[in-house]
Design an enzyme around this catalytic site. Sequence first.
Site, mmCIF file in Angstrom:
data_model
loop_
_atom_site.group_PDB
_atom_site.id
_atom_site.type_symbol
_atom_site.label_atom_id
_atom_site.label_comp_id
_atom_site.label_asym_id
_atom_site.label_seq_id
_atom_site.Cartn_x
_atom_site.Cartn_y
_atom_site.Cartn_z
ATOM 1 C CB SER A 255 -45.892 -36.630 -23.451
ATOM 2 O OG SER A 255 -44.952 -36.403 -22.438
ATOM 3 C CG ASP B 100 -38.439 -37.308 -25.808
ATOM 4 O OD1 ASP B 100 -38.332 -37.039 -24.592
ATOM 5 O OD2 ASP B 100 -39.498 -37.728 -26.314
ATOM 6 C CG HIS C 1 -40.941 -34.624 -25.009
ATOM 7 N ND1 HIS C 1 -41.229 -35.965 -24.871
ATOM 8 C CD2 HIS C 1 -41.957 -33.965 -24.398
ATOM 9 C CE1 HIS C 1 -42.363 -36.108 -24.213
ATOM 10 N NE2 HIS C 1 -42.830 -34.914 -23.918
#
Length: 312
Positions: free
Chosen positions: A159, A254, A284
């Site tokens: 991320s 995501d 995600h």
Amino acid sequence: MPLHPQAEAMRAQRAAAGTPPLYTRTLAEARAADLADIRAAAGNPEPVGSVEELTVPGPGGPLPLRVYRPDTGADTELPVLLYLFGGGWTLGSPDTSDAICRRLTNAVGCATVSVGYRLAPEHPFPAAVHDVIAAAEWIAANAAELGVDPERIAVGGDSAGGNLAAALTLAARERGGPALRHQLLVYPNTDHAADTPSVREHDDPLLFNRRSVAWYWGHYLADPADGADPLASPLRAPSLAGLPPATVITAEYDPLRDEGEAYARALRAAGVPVELRRYDGMPHGFFAMAGVLDDGRDAQRHAADRLREALR
């Protein structure tokens, strides 16, 4: 495909518990809840040979590093992975990625260094970028002290950590080092202004969604114009040529899916060897949920295989 049954079960638990999204909480509440959720889903932390806490000079003051070493049974010079935790540049700490770092250390057979970079909004862009650059340069300059090979350094993150890993490769190219052998980018943010189908279609408040993305960027950038800087939005770099080979991992459910895959395509178009793997049915954050999601464990094994090959 539909949300994977294991991920759907997690979503149902959040619904039943009335769990509010992180972006509706105070920063202190969100930081505590994020760490608790990650620890609950990460699985039992694997034992490693050793874990050492260091403090090194950083651009904003002392910079904490956590060094994991495998139990090699021999005094060998190890390859090293600099791993950058996720959390939207706003949440997280080396504790966030502790289980990931332990698994990768053992599976790759490398030393893994996690850096406690400064968080926004207290320290907005480019503070975190400067910290990870300083960490990488310190590792390379102090390789003998760490017992690692300065010619076998990789960087990775998930991320926002993937975003910082990509930014680090750009900075290292421009600064002439340190030399990086591989980059592991797990559902990375790559463009502040991304308006992709995956951003538009993911709005489920029980999952990481487009509001989450906006909330994090809002904390990270003191001025939205900073989002045009390639160190904030690597997809906007004029050239990606000469960057290290990459492993890019994305998730179907995501909002960052499309920009991560666009970055993989852009790297490939620039002549950078890339392996892209999308995990269908996954949300995600799944990479950090290896304790409850089979695909989280599989993705970590895949990342380890790629890193082990790159760091031979």
